[in-house]
Design a protein around this motif. Sequence first.
Motif, PDB file in Angstrom:
ATOM      1  N   UNK A 172      44.279  35.668 -37.795  1.00  0.00           N
ATOM      2  CA  UNK A 172      43.984  34.287 -37.454  1.00  0.00           C
ATOM      3  C   UNK A 172      44.961  33.386 -38.202  1.00  0.00           C
ATOM      4  N   UNK A 173      45.174  32.189 -37.716  1.00  0.00           N
ATOM      5  CA  UNK A 173      46.096  31.295 -38.422  1.00  0.00           C
ATOM      6  C   UNK A 173      45.525  30.921 -39.797  1.00  0.00           C
ATOM      7  N   UNK A 174      46.381  30.918 -40.778  1.00  0.00           N
ATOM      8  CA  UNK A 174      45.960  30.581 -42.132  1.00  0.00           C
ATOM      9  C   UNK A 174      46.902  29.532 -42.676  1.00  0.00           C
ATOM     10  N   UNK A 175      46.336  28.434 -43.170  1.00  0.00           N
ATOM     11  CA  UNK A 175      47.139  27.434 -43.863  1.00  0.00           C
ATOM     12  C   UNK A 175      46.527  27.241 -45.235  1.00  0.00           C
ATOM     13  N   UNK A 176      47.355  27.337 -46.241  1.00  0.00           N
ATOM     14  CA  UNK A 176      46.911  27.182 -47.612  1.00  0.00           C
ATOM     15  C   UNK A 176      47.408  25.828 -48.101  1.00  0.00           C
ATOM     16  N   UNK A 177      46.483  24.978 -48.531  1.00  0.00           N
ATOM     17  CA  UNK A 177      46.835  23.678 -49.093  1.00  0.00           C
ATOM     18  C   UNK A 177      46.463  23.731 -50.566  1.00  0.00           C
ATOM     19  N   UNK A 178      47.424  23.429 -51.410  1.00  0.00           N
ATOM     20  CA  UNK A 178      47.214  23.571 -52.851  1.00  0.00           C
ATOM     21  C   UNK A 178      47.857  22.424 -53.597  1.00  0.00           C
ATOM     22  N   UNK A 179      47.143  21.868 -54.537  1.00  0.00           N
ATOM     23  CA  UNK A 179      47.699  20.830 -55.400  1.00  0.00           C
ATOM     24  C   UNK A 179      48.519  21.460 -56.513  1.00  0.00           C
ATOM     25  N   UNK A 194      53.178  36.502 -45.745  1.00  0.00           N
ATOM     26  CA  UNK A 194      54.170  35.601 -45.177  1.00  0.00           C
ATOM     27  C   UNK A 194      53.691  34.935 -43.891  1.00  0.00           C
ATOM     28  N   UNK A 195      52.591  35.368 -43.307  1.00  0.00           N
ATOM     29  CA  UNK A 195      52.080  34.767 -42.087  1.00  0.00           C
ATOM     30  C   UNK A 195      51.393  33.434 -42.346  1.00  0.00           C
ATOM     31  N   UNK A 196      51.219  33.080 -43.593  1.00  0.00           N
ATOM     32  CA  UNK A 196      50.528  31.838 -43.926  1.00  0.00           C
ATOM     33  C   UNK A 196      51.490  30.658 -43.948  1.00  0.00           C
ATOM     34  N   UNK A 197      50.952  29.523 -43.587  1.00  0.00           N
ATOM     35  CA  UNK A 197      51.680  28.266 -43.757  1.00  0.00           C
ATOM     36  C   UNK A 197      51.208  27.677 -45.085  1.00  0.00           C
ATOM     37  N   UNK A 198      52.145  27.314 -45.929  1.00  0.00           N
ATOM     38  CA  UNK A 198      51.797  26.755 -47.236  1.00  0.00           C
ATOM     39  C   UNK A 198      52.114  25.276 -47.263  1.00  0.00           C
ATOM     40  N   UNK A 199      51.177  24.508 -47.744  1.00  0.00           N
ATOM     41  CA  UNK A 199      51.408  23.085 -47.954  1.00  0.00           C
ATOM     42  C   UNK A 199      51.036  22.802 -49.397  1.00  0.00           C
ATOM     43  N   UNK A 200      52.033  22.411 -50.164  1.00  0.00           N
ATOM     44  CA  UNK A 200      51.753  22.102 -51.561  1.00  0.00           C
ATOM     45  C   UNK A 200      51.803  20.587 -51.746  1.00  0.00           C
TER      46      UNK A 200
END
Length: 118
Positions: free
Chosen positions: A69-76, A93-99
């Motif tokens: 499933x699509x995974x997006x990780x948002x982290x401060x 590597x399939x995850x989208x990362x937003x820092x």
Amino acid sequence: MLTAYVPETTIRDTLTEVFAPQPVPAGYFEHFGPGLTLRRSALRANARQRADLLAEIKMMAPRYSALRLPIEVVHGSADTTVGLDLHARQAGTRCAYAQSHGAGKDRPYAASGRHRYC
């Protein structure tokens, strides 16, 4: 003994440190009920759950790549409570990362405007 001697100021100061550099969300202190959290039975249950947490995470981590499933990780980037390297990057590597640079623990939720503590 801990339950009898932890003043409210200590709890509020700890929350301030956890959410830094953002402020503790309005109403959070009242929502999470520190009186209930500090009961002996609650502390005992939390200790039991956390005792094996790292081992459980290590057991699950190799299976992260099997998630379909699509995974997006948002982290401060200022979140020192849960490090990005410890948890999120193991998802593969399939995850989208937003820092969120300079943001702490509450930043992803605060930015969404979807959370409310009441």
